[in-house]
Write a protein that holds these residues in place. Sequence first.
Motif, mmCIF file in Angstrom:
data_model
loop_
_atom_site.group_PDB
_atom_site.id
_atom_site.type_symbol
_atom_site.label_atom_id
_atom_site.label_comp_id
_atom_site.label_asym_id
_atom_site.label_seq_id
_atom_site.Cartn_x
_atom_site.Cartn_y
_atom_site.Cartn_z
ATOM 1 N N THR A 149 2.895 12.283 3.246
ATOM 2 C CA THR A 149 3.071 11.902 4.815
ATOM 3 C C THR A 149 1.723 11.425 5.302
ATOM 4 O OG1 THR A 149 2.179 14.188 5.103
ATOM 5 C CG2 THR A 149 4.431 14.033 4.989
ATOM 6 N N GLU A 150 0.687 11.210 4.645
ATOM 7 C CA GLU A 150 -0.369 10.624 5.248
ATOM 8 C C GLU A 150 -0.417 8.975 4.860
ATOM 9 O OE1 GLU A 150 -2.824 12.116 7.005
ATOM 10 O OE2 GLU A 150 -1.325 13.692 6.609
ATOM 11 N N LEU A 151 0.599 8.450 4.232
ATOM 12 C CA LEU A 151 0.751 7.121 4.115
ATOM 13 C C LEU A 151 0.987 6.180 5.274
ATOM 14 C CD1 LEU A 151 3.078 6.605 0.869
ATOM 15 C CD2 LEU A 151 0.605 5.985 0.910
ATOM 16 N N GLU A 152 0.092 5.234 5.469
ATOM 17 C CA GLU A 152 0.126 4.176 6.657
ATOM 18 C C GLU A 152 1.328 3.020 6.399
ATOM 19 O OE1 GLU A 152 -3.762 3.179 7.643
ATOM 20 O OE2 GLU A 152 -4.039 5.036 8.316
ATOM 21 N N TYR A 153 1.188 2.758 5.095
ATOM 22 C CA TYR A 153 2.164 1.624 4.516
ATOM 23 C C TYR A 153 2.469 1.799 2.899
ATOM 24 C CZ TYR A 153 -1.333 -0.919 2.050
ATOM 25 O OH TYR A 153 -2.125 -1.289 1.093
ATOM 26 N N LEU A 154 3.958 1.569 2.757
ATOM 27 C CA LEU A 154 4.486 1.526 1.685
ATOM 28 C C LEU A 154 5.400 0.412 1.301
ATOM 29 C CD1 LEU A 154 5.224 3.030 -1.031
ATOM 30 C CD2 LEU A 154 6.999 4.242 0.119
ATOM 31 N N LYS A 155 5.075 -0.483 0.294
ATOM 32 C CA LYS A 155 5.562 -1.667 -0.086
ATOM 33 C C LYS A 155 6.121 -1.566 -1.395
ATOM 34 C CE LYS A 155 5.372 -6.644 -0.117
ATOM 35 N NZ LYS A 155 4.714 -7.970 0.197
ATOM 36 N N LEU A 156 7.485 -1.791 -1.503
ATOM 37 C CA LEU A 156 8.055 -1.604 -2.791
ATOM 38 C C LEU A 156 8.846 -3.152 -2.964
ATOM 39 C CD1 LEU A 156 9.337 1.802 -2.981
ATOM 40 C CD2 LEU A 156 7.172 1.071 -4.021
ATOM 41 N N ASP A 157 8.718 -3.960 -3.998
ATOM 42 C CA ASP A 157 9.235 -5.180 -4.136
ATOM 43 C C ASP A 157 9.535 -5.452 -5.600
ATOM 44 O OD1 ASP A 157 10.075 -7.714 -3.669
ATOM 45 O OD2 ASP A 157 8.143 -8.625 -3.401
#
Length: 183
Positions: A149-157
């Motif tokens: 829950t502390e993530l500011e961004y998540l990028k999965l490509d």
Amino acid sequence: MKYRTIVLALLCTLFICLEIGSQNTEGGLDYRSLGLLIDHDKAADTIKVSSKGAVKGQSITKTSRVNKEVLQRVIAKHPRKLCFEMIYFDEEATALFDQLSDLEEITLINTNVGDNAIRHLSKIKSLKGITVINGNITDESIFTFAQMTELEYLKLDRNLFIPWTADRLLQKLLPDTKVEVSI
């Protein structure tokens, strides 16, 4: 006798340089025996570990490997930002991810990092950003990400298997996180 001592000293020095790494012109460590380049950009507070001499499109199993010892050296530097590119991780190495206690951002490009590694990363409370491009992440990691829950961004490509609805689901589960998913 003197000649033998000098030869032994030179051989020991050569062995230490090849095994531990030697300074290159860019200020990084060149792990020749593993085909790795480890560079510490102090201004950006980032450590980048890349495969020396890897070619784009090359099979991940033919790239350089990060083992437990290499990752322990990286952990000892207490990085805040970490980037791995064109790297194959040994299973023992990914089990050490949760020891990166100061880590805020991690970028994994063209690696074999999968769901098990994400479980270890989820234990890092300081982690604010994750980028995985061309990895082995599957739908199994969606609920692991949801606990972060502390993530500011998540990028999965371009990962192994991410359903086309993953971005909406992750955005719902992580409303304060910027989520980007590309299949």
